[in-house]
Design a protein around this motif. Structure first.
Motif, PDB file in Angstrom:
ATOM      1  N   GLY A   6      10.054  -5.949  -7.924  1.00  0.00           N
ATOM      2  CA  GLY A   6      10.447  -7.055  -7.059  1.00  0.00           C
ATOM      3  C   GLY A   6       9.969  -6.890  -5.629  1.00  0.00           C
ATOM      4  N   VAL A   7       9.753  -5.635  -5.198  1.00  0.00           N
ATOM      5  CA  VAL A   7       9.259  -5.377  -3.845  1.00  0.00           C
ATOM      6  C   VAL A   7       7.895  -6.035  -3.655  1.00  0.00           C
ATOM      7  CG1 VAL A   7       8.432  -3.549  -2.299  1.00  0.00           C
ATOM      8  CG2 VAL A   7      10.544  -3.230  -3.580  1.00  0.00           C
ATOM      9  N   ILE A   8       7.021  -5.851  -4.639  1.00  0.00           N
ATOM     10  CA  ILE A   8       5.676  -6.431  -4.566  1.00  0.00           C
ATOM     11  C   ILE A   8       5.758  -7.944  -4.687  1.00  0.00           C
ATOM     12  CG2 ILE A   8       3.429  -6.559  -5.707  1.00  0.00           C
ATOM     13  CD1 ILE A   8       3.879  -3.592  -6.522  1.00  0.00           C
ATOM     14  N   GLU A   9       6.557  -8.433  -5.633  1.00  0.00           N
ATOM     15  CA  GLU A   9       6.691  -9.872  -5.837  1.00  0.00           C
ATOM     16  C   GLU A   9       7.229 -10.564  -4.583  1.00  0.00           C
ATOM     17  OE1 GLU A   9       8.972 -10.551  -9.401  1.00  0.00           O
ATOM     18  OE2 GLU A   9       7.732  -9.098 -10.498  1.00  0.00           O
ATOM     19  N   HIS A  10       8.204  -9.933  -3.932  1.00  0.00           N
ATOM     20  CA  HIS A  10       8.779 -10.508  -2.707  1.00  0.00           C
ATOM     21  C   HIS A  10       7.727 -10.558  -1.587  1.00  0.00           C
ATOM     22  CE1 HIS A  10      11.636 -11.461   0.450  1.00  0.00           C
ATOM     23  NE2 HIS A  10      11.136 -10.449   1.147  1.00  0.00           N
ATOM     24  N   ALA A  11       6.972  -9.462  -1.408  1.00  0.00           N
ATOM     25  CA  ALA A  11       5.942  -9.414  -0.366  1.00  0.00           C
ATOM     26  C   ALA A  11       4.860 -10.449  -0.624  1.00  0.00           C
ATOM     27  CB  ALA A  11       5.343  -8.016  -0.287  1.00  0.00           C
ATOM     28  N   LEU A  12       4.461 -10.583  -1.883  1.00  0.00           N
ATOM     29  CA  LEU A  12       3.438 -11.558  -2.261  1.00  0.00           C
ATOM     30  C   LEU A  12       3.905 -12.978  -1.959  1.00  0.00           C
ATOM     31  CD1 LEU A  12       0.635 -11.496  -3.644  1.00  0.00           C
ATOM     32  CD2 LEU A  12       1.818 -11.878  -5.798  1.00  0.00           C
ATOM     33  N   ALA A  13       5.133 -13.280  -2.311  1.00  0.00           N
ATOM     34  CA  ALA A  13       5.682 -14.615  -2.051  1.00  0.00           C
ATOM     35  C   ALA A  13       5.773 -14.880  -0.547  1.00  0.00           C
ATOM     36  CB  ALA A  13       7.059 -14.749  -2.701  1.00  0.00           C
ATOM     37  N   GLU A  14       6.164 -13.852   0.203  1.00  0.00           N
ATOM     38  CA  GLU A  14       6.307 -14.003   1.658  1.00  0.00           C
ATOM     39  C   GLU A  14       4.975 -14.358   2.324  1.00  0.00           C
ATOM     40  OE1 GLU A  14       7.112 -11.015   5.384  1.00  0.00           O
ATOM     41  OE2 GLU A  14       8.435 -10.784   3.644  1.00  0.00           O
ATOM     42  N   ALA A  44     -15.196  13.846  -5.946  1.00  0.00           N
ATOM     43  CA  ALA A  44     -14.560  14.922  -5.176  1.00  0.00           C
ATOM     44  C   ALA A  44     -13.491  14.381  -4.242  1.00  0.00           C
ATOM     45  CB  ALA A  44     -15.604  15.696  -4.389  1.00  0.00           C
ATOM     46  N   ALA A  45     -13.710  13.190  -3.708  1.00  0.00           N
ATOM     47  CA  ALA A  45     -12.770  12.618  -2.744  1.00  0.00           C
ATOM     48  C   ALA A  45     -11.443  12.253  -3.391  1.00  0.00           C
ATOM     49  CB  ALA A  45     -13.389  11.385  -2.085  1.00  0.00           C
ATOM     50  N   THR A  46     -11.413  12.015  -4.689  1.00  0.00           N
ATOM     51  CA  THR A  46     -10.168  11.587  -5.339  1.00  0.00           C
ATOM     52  C   THR A  46      -9.204  12.741  -5.563  1.00  0.00           C
ATOM     53  OG1 THR A  46     -11.135  11.844  -7.525  1.00  0.00           O
ATOM     54  CG2 THR A  46     -11.290   9.662  -6.521  1.00  0.00           C
ATOM     55  N   THR A  47      -9.610  13.955  -5.262  1.00  0.00           N
ATOM     56  CA  THR A  47      -8.717  15.097  -5.444  1.00  0.00           C
ATOM     57  C   THR A  47      -7.772  15.300  -4.265  1.00  0.00           C
ATOM     58  OG1 THR A  47     -10.338  16.623  -4.516  1.00  0.00           O
ATOM     59  CG2 THR A  47     -10.394  16.295  -6.903  1.00  0.00           C
ATOM     60  N   THR A  48      -7.899  14.449  -3.231  1.00  0.00           N
ATOM     61  CA  THR A  48      -7.036  14.592  -2.058  1.00  0.00           C
ATOM     62  C   THR A  48      -5.567  14.546  -2.446  1.00  0.00           C
ATOM     63  OG1 THR A  48      -8.493  12.800  -1.353  1.00  0.00           O
ATOM     64  CG2 THR A  48      -7.253  13.866   0.348  1.00  0.00           C
ATOM     65  N   SER A  49      -5.223  13.597  -3.273  1.00  0.00           N
ATOM     66  CA  SER A  49      -3.844  13.443  -3.740  1.00  0.00           C
ATOM     67  C   SER A  49      -3.904  12.606  -5.003  1.00  0.00           C
ATOM     68  CB  SER A  49      -3.006  12.732  -2.691  1.00  0.00           C
ATOM     69  OG  SER A  49      -1.771  12.331  -3.237  1.00  0.00           O
ATOM     70  N   SER A  50      -2.969  12.823  -5.878  1.00  0.00           N
ATOM     71  CA  SER A  50      -2.968  12.014  -7.093  1.00  0.00           C
ATOM     72  C   SER A  50      -2.065  10.801  -6.940  1.00  0.00           C
ATOM     73  CB  SER A  50      -2.499  12.854  -8.277  1.00  0.00           C
ATOM     74  OG  SER A  50      -1.209  13.360  -8.016  1.00  0.00           O
ATOM     75  N   VAL A  51      -1.307  10.737  -5.848  1.00  0.00           N
ATOM     76  CA  VAL A  51      -0.347   9.652  -5.650  1.00  0.00           C
ATOM     77  C   VAL A  51      -0.937   8.601  -4.721  1.00  0.00           C
ATOM     78  CG1 VAL A  51       1.980   9.058  -4.875  1.00  0.00           C
ATOM     79  CG2 VAL A  51       1.553  11.275  -5.968  1.00  0.00           C
ATOM     80  N   VAL A  52      -0.879   7.350  -5.169  1.00  0.00           N
ATOM     81  CA  VAL A  52      -1.401   6.231  -4.374  1.00  0.00           C
ATOM     82  C   VAL A  52      -0.250   5.526  -3.689  1.00  0.00           C
ATOM     83  CG1 VAL A  52      -2.613   4.017  -4.476  1.00  0.00           C
ATOM     84  CG2 VAL A  52      -3.394   5.925  -5.885  1.00  0.00           C
ATOM     85  N   GLU A  53      -0.486   5.152  -2.442  1.00  0.00           N
ATOM     86  CA  GLU A  53       0.521   4.436  -1.660  1.00  0.00           C
ATOM     87  C   GLU A  53       0.002   3.032  -1.355  1.00  0.00           C
ATOM     88  OE1 GLU A  53       3.303   5.493   2.136  1.00  0.00           O
ATOM     89  OE2 GLU A  53       1.187   5.946   2.341  1.00  0.00           O
ATOM     90  N   TRP A  54       0.827   2.047  -1.651  1.00  0.00           N
ATOM     91  CA  TRP A  54       0.507   0.647  -1.316  1.00  0.00           C
ATOM     92  C   TRP A  54       1.057   0.413   0.076  1.00  0.00           C
ATOM     93  CZ3 TRP A  54       0.390  -3.572  -5.517  1.00  0.00           C
ATOM     94  CH2 TRP A  54      -0.090  -4.770  -4.983  1.00  0.00           C
ATOM     95  N   VAL A  55       0.155   0.192   1.024  1.00  0.00           N
ATOM     96  CA  VAL A  55       0.561   0.053   2.421  1.00  0.00           C
ATOM     97  C   VAL A  55       0.941  -1.372   2.772  1.00  0.00           C
ATOM     98  CG1 VAL A  55      -0.168   0.395   4.825  1.00  0.00           C
ATOM     99  CG2 VAL A  55      -0.863   2.019   3.065  1.00  0.00           C
ATOM    100  N   GLY A  56       0.117  -2.336   2.374  1.00  0.00           N
ATOM    101  CA  GLY A  56       0.401  -3.723   2.714  1.00  0.00           C
ATOM    102  C   GLY A  56      -0.288  -4.691   1.801  1.00  0.00           C
ATOM    103  N   ILE A  57       0.208  -5.923   1.801  1.00  0.00           N
ATOM    104  CA  ILE A  57      -0.426  -6.989   1.035  1.00  0.00           C
ATOM    105  C   ILE A  57      -0.743  -8.136   1.981  1.00  0.00           C
ATOM    106  CG2 ILE A  57       1.747  -8.107   0.359  1.00  0.00           C
ATOM    107  CD1 ILE A  57       0.355  -8.500  -2.434  1.00  0.00           C
ATOM    108  N   ARG A  58      -1.910  -8.726   1.779  1.00  0.00           N
ATOM    109  CA  ARG A  58      -2.402  -9.752   2.701  1.00  0.00           C
ATOM    110  C   ARG A  58      -2.772 -11.018   1.935  1.00  0.00           C
ATOM    111  NH1 ARG A  58      -5.987  -6.876   4.098  1.00  0.00           N
ATOM    112  NH2 ARG A  58      -5.101  -5.956   5.952  1.00  0.00           N
ATOM    113  N   ALA A  59      -2.388 -12.160   2.492  1.00  0.00           N
ATOM    114  CA  ALA A  59      -2.842 -13.453   1.989  1.00  0.00           C
ATOM    115  C   ALA A  59      -3.887 -13.967   2.958  1.00  0.00           C
ATOM    116  CB  ALA A  59      -1.676 -14.434   1.896  1.00  0.00           C
ATOM    117  N   VAL A  60      -5.024 -14.394   2.419  1.00  0.00           N
ATOM    118  CA  VAL A  60      -6.118 -14.911   3.242  1.00  0.00           C
ATOM    119  C   VAL A  60      -6.428 -16.328   2.774  1.00  0.00           C
ATOM    120  CG1 VAL A  60      -8.518 -14.581   3.944  1.00  0.00           C
ATOM    121  CG2 VAL A  60      -7.083 -12.595   3.447  1.00  0.00           C
TER     122      VAL A  60
END
Length: 197
Positions: free
Chosen positions: A105-113, A181-197
């Motif tokens: 719901g966090v993503i759905e709410h941000a997308l709707a906003e 090689a760059a993908t070994t930095t961390s295995s966890v992805v963080e979603w920072v923001g969502i944008r409507a254009v």
């Protein structure tokens, strides 16, 4: 006057000022190439602005670009773009969530906003509904990284999967740009923001 204070003639002082300006432009260009993991030799430098063409060839050579493009309207390109472009509005909502998120719901709410805000902006600008288009982008990064990578989200974006589809798109684009090689930095992805254009 400047040259006299430095023990230089007027032409030497003027050339020195030009060299400092060129070095700063080169530094900015290299930073952009590096930030987006782009190879200079694969790209063309586009020159614009009143004096851009006076620097373009030298900067391209120093950066390792083999081609320079100077548009016919180079000296007024920004003004021309501002006068002729379509109306564009962007709305961003910060999410800051590790993926997959436990509450979709966090993503759905941000997308709707952002959707509603961008749609309202276009309406306020007098853009009729038939002429409006809307697309979405996600700013994502591996946990611990300083910079985000912006990825376009598909039209049929899966909203109830906790961000797994977006994460897969991010990982694929990250691998394409920065290599395995760059993908070994961390295995966890963080979603920072969502944008409507």
């Amino acid at each position: 006057e400047l040259g006299g204070g430095l023990g230089l003639g007027a032409i030497e002082a003027a050339w020195g000022v030009r060299e400092i300006a060129a070095a700063e432009m080169l530094k900015a260009l290299r930073a952009r190439l590096s930030m987006h993991a782009l190879s200079a030799s694969d790209h063309c430098l586009v020159s614009y602005g009143g004096c851009g063409a006076l620097f373009a060839a030298d900067i391209a050579r120093m950066a390792g670009l083999t081609r320079v493009y100077i548009p016919e309207l180079a000296s007024v390109l920004s003004a021309y773009g501002a006068a002729t472009m379509d109306i564009r509005r962007e709305r961003l909502c910060t999410i800051l969530a590790k993926l997959p998120v436990s509450d979709p719901g966090v993503i759905e709410h941000a997308l709707a906003e952002v959707r509603e805000a961008a749609w309202a902006d276009l309406a306020a600008d007098g853009v009729v509904e038939a002429d409006r288009t809307l697309r979405f982008e996600a700013d994502m990064r591996f946990v611990g990284q300083r910079w985000e990578l912006t990825i376009p989200l598909p039209d049929k974006f899966a909203q109830g999967d906790g961000g797994r589809q977006a994460e897969a798109i991010f990982r694929e684009e990250y691998l394409r740009r920065f290599g395995a090689a760059a993908t070994t930095t961390s295995s966890v992805v963080e979603w920072v923001g969502i944008r409507a254009v």
